[in-house]
Design a protein around this motif. Structure first.
Motif, PDB file in Angstrom:
ATOM      1  N   ARG A 196       2.658  23.350 -35.550  1.00 23.43           N
ATOM      2  CA  ARG A 196       3.224  23.127 -36.870  1.00 23.43           C
ATOM      3  C   ARG A 196       2.624  22.358 -37.865  1.00 23.43           C
ATOM      4  NH1 ARG A 196       5.830  26.888 -38.517  1.00 23.43           N
ATOM      5  NH2 ARG A 196       7.243  25.288 -39.763  1.00 23.43           N
ATOM      6  N   ASP A 222       9.567  24.539 -45.954  1.00 24.81           N
ATOM      7  CA  ASP A 222      10.024  24.557 -44.374  1.00 24.81           C
ATOM      8  C   ASP A 222      11.241  24.007 -44.227  1.00 24.81           C
ATOM      9  OD1 ASP A 222       7.558  25.834 -43.923  1.00 24.81           O
ATOM     10  OD2 ASP A 222       6.583  24.064 -43.231  1.00 24.81           O
ATOM     11  N   LEU A 238       9.161  19.758 -38.343  1.00 25.79           N
ATOM     12  CA  LEU A 238       9.050  19.337 -39.657  1.00 25.79           C
ATOM     13  C   LEU A 238       8.645  17.840 -39.788  1.00 25.79           C
ATOM     14  CD1 LEU A 238       9.559  20.322 -42.463  1.00 25.79           C
ATOM     15  CD2 LEU A 238      11.917  19.140 -42.392  1.00 25.79           C
TER      16      LEU A 238
END
Lengths: 98, 98
Positions: free
Chosen positions: A56, B20, B54
């Motif tokens: 990510r 996101d 995230l």
């Protein structure tokens, strides 16, 4: 055209990602040292989660224009090679098993 | 001192992270629409994994100097509020339960 500031940011981004890849390698090395069963589900879950986190970060860095997609692939690929080497030290090789 | 290029990068980084966060909100909204049991372990695992991803992106962006720690916290906090709102639409409220 890249500016000095952009180049600094690009280099810093790659360095940060490589540091994170190294942390995963160290985490796995510690786990392999302390676990008798590297195939246990908990171990695999930790690795999967860490690799997902790094992927990510890399994906974000690529989209932000800080590193190229190829650089990102290289960081992941190098980490995978190092982990494969760590496994080979712990897991019995096919020759030893037979 | 910030340069126009840095400002562009900072804004772009924040925009990407907000995109996101929105994706996670949409994913959870779809799950809540389709799952009869939002407390099921699979659902919680998906959310945990996405929030971890995230948080790794945001942490990287902070370390790379693209956003401030406060901006990062705000993105997470706003997402958490949106998710809490989604839950409130699906889960029975304490008043309804009694």
């Amino acid at each position: 055209m890249t500016t000095p500031i952009q180049t600094d940011l690009n280099q810093r981004a790659e360095q940060l990602l490589r540091e994170d890849a190294n942390k995963i390698e160290q985490l796995i090395a510690v786990q392999l040292d302390n676990l008798t069963a590297p195939k246990c589900p908990l171990y695999e879950e930790v690795l999967d989660t860490q690799m997902f986190g790094l992927s990510r970060e890399i994906d974000f860095a690529v989209r932000a224009g800080l590193i190229t997609r190829a650089q990102g692939r290289e960081i992941i690929s190098e980490l995978e090679q190092k982990l494969a080497h760590l496994y080979s030290l712990v897991l019995p090789s096919p020759n030893q098993q037979s």
